[in-house]
Scaffold this motif. Structure first.
Motif, mmCIF file in Angstrom:
data_model
loop_
_atom_site.group_PDB
_atom_site.id
_atom_site.type_symbol
_atom_site.label_atom_id
_atom_site.label_comp_id
_atom_site.label_asym_id
_atom_site.label_seq_id
_atom_site.Cartn_x
_atom_site.Cartn_y
_atom_site.Cartn_z
ATOM 1 N N GLN A 1 -33.400 -9.264 91.629
ATOM 2 C CA GLN A 1 -33.020 -10.209 90.499
ATOM 3 C C GLN A 1 -32.735 -8.386 90.219
ATOM 4 N N THR B 1 -33.800 -17.215 94.542
ATOM 5 C CA THR B 1 -32.501 -17.266 93.342
ATOM 6 C C THR B 1 -31.049 -16.770 93.895
ATOM 7 N N GLY C 1 -34.519 -12.751 84.842
ATOM 8 C CA GLY C 1 -33.439 -12.854 85.488
ATOM 9 C C GLY C 1 -32.949 -12.328 86.681
ATOM 10 N N TYR D 1 -39.175 -16.332 94.014
ATOM 11 C CA TYR D 1 -37.357 -16.280 93.058
ATOM 12 C C TYR D 1 -37.258 -15.111 94.430
#
Length: 359
Positions: free
Chosen positions: A158, A82, A133, A78
């Motif tokens: 995030q 992201t 998220g 991530y």
């Protein structure tokens, strides 16, 4: 006259580049510009090395089957993706069935609102978003239900992005985000009036572990809904093409291993949940969820040109091109999974935590 023409041409080219990169960039929400692409919490000079590290997990598959290794594996993923997700897809990192007459953005919001409607929460109640998220679903759900939503994500970057978006949307009084592992959440027992997870628990090495932890923090009598990534009854493990597609999805989306649809309810029951409803939201009459991926191919090539240029001139970190190419290949596997019917990202299960613990 020649100087004037040259000046005008240069201005048009410069304006075109600015429009192509800074304005055209994001697919839905202008929350992230191409010129701001980063490696999340990873420093720019280390993005390429971390991309290689991500792929090293698949050379040691046993390491992504253990709870100890999952945080590093998913966190690395991530950090890498992201910004690209936000720029090219939007703030909701999930799929939804396409709805005739509705935009992708509207279809996404409807899909998210359905989740909170299913768990029947009231304004002011406190609910959990397990795997939030950057908080796209959280904000839609908070605005729709007026419930207080607490999200948890393993990725510190995030958390930062979600809090920025919450404040910008004027929803920071209803939305909170914490950094943590949803296999070991920093919440007490019986904390939440409901819970949901949207295409998030697929990152857990063992579904039983994350379901048990969600069960622990929910109040007795409350409801939990999850949209699960699964292989369907059409998947044949002896079919090499089927295996290639599923492995491509796993490797491109940081998954320890996709589960069969048949295992979901059994796992929920094992940790103590009562099953209220279970169905695949991708089944007809739902329209194809993968149509957005197919329609986005032109946008991908446009975006890829931008990423290559920005990487070449040092604006985007080295390794960003590799990450973007990985995501495009994964989109092809996802599309094939949807078209063949062997994969669904929205197998819905609705569960209740019993009022009284079973003897």
């Amino acid at each position: 006259m020649d100087n004037v023409a040259l000046y005008c041409t240069a201005a048009l080219v410069a304006g075109g580049i600015y429009w192509f990169i800074c304005i055209l960039g994001p697919a839905e929400r202008k929350g992230k510009r191409a010129s701001d692409l980063s490696g999340g919490s990873i420093s720019a000079e280390n993005v390429k090395d971390n991309y290689n590290q991500y792929w090293s997990f698949f050379r040691k598959p046993k390491e992504i089957e253990s709870s100890e290794k999952v945080p590093d594996f998913v966190d690395t993923f991530y950090n890498l993706v992201t910004d690209i997700y936000e720029w090219g897809w939007g703030q909701s990192f999930h799929f939804s069935p396409s709805i005739p007459g509705k935009s992708d953005k509207e279809a996404t919001r409807i899909h998210e609102e359905m989740a909170v409607d299913l768990i029947k929460v009231k304004p002011g109640q406190k609910i959990l978003d397990a795997g939030c998220g950057v908080g796209g679903p959280m904000r839609a759900i908070a605005a729709h239900s007026k419930a207080h939503v607490v999200g948890i994500t393993i990725n510190d970057y995030q958390v930062k992005r979600a809090k920025e978006h919450n404040k910008k949307a004027g929803l920071d009084s209803l939305c909170d985000v914490v950094c943590g592992n949803f296999l070991e959440m920093p919440f007490g027992e019986n904390t939440f009036d409901g819970a949901y997870s949207i295409e998030a628990t697929c990152h857990a090495p063992k579904l039983e572990e994350v379901y048990a932890e969600i069960f622990r923090v929910m109040k007795p009598g409350s409801l939990y809904v999850s949209y699960e990534w699964v292989t369907t009854d059409k998947y044949n493990d002896d079919d090499q093409e089927h295996k290639e597609v599923i492995q491509g999805i796993e490797r491109g989306d940081a998954l320890p291993g996709l589960r069969s649809y048949a295992d979901i309810a059994a796992t929920a029951k094992k940790v103590g949940f009562e099953i209220v409803d279970e169905r695949d939201l991708a089944m007809p009459p739902a329209k194809p969820w993968w149509s957005r991926l197919k329609m986005g191919r032109v946008a991908y090539w446009r975006n890829h040109v931008v990423v290559v240029v920005l990487s070449a001139i040092g604006v985007a970190p080295k390794g960003t091109v590799d990450v973007h190419e990985m995501l495009f290949k994964t989109a092809d596997y996802l599309t094939r999974g949807g078209e063949t019917g062997i994969f669904s990202p929205m197998h819905m299960i609705l569960c209740r935590k019993p009022e009284k613990a079973s003897e």
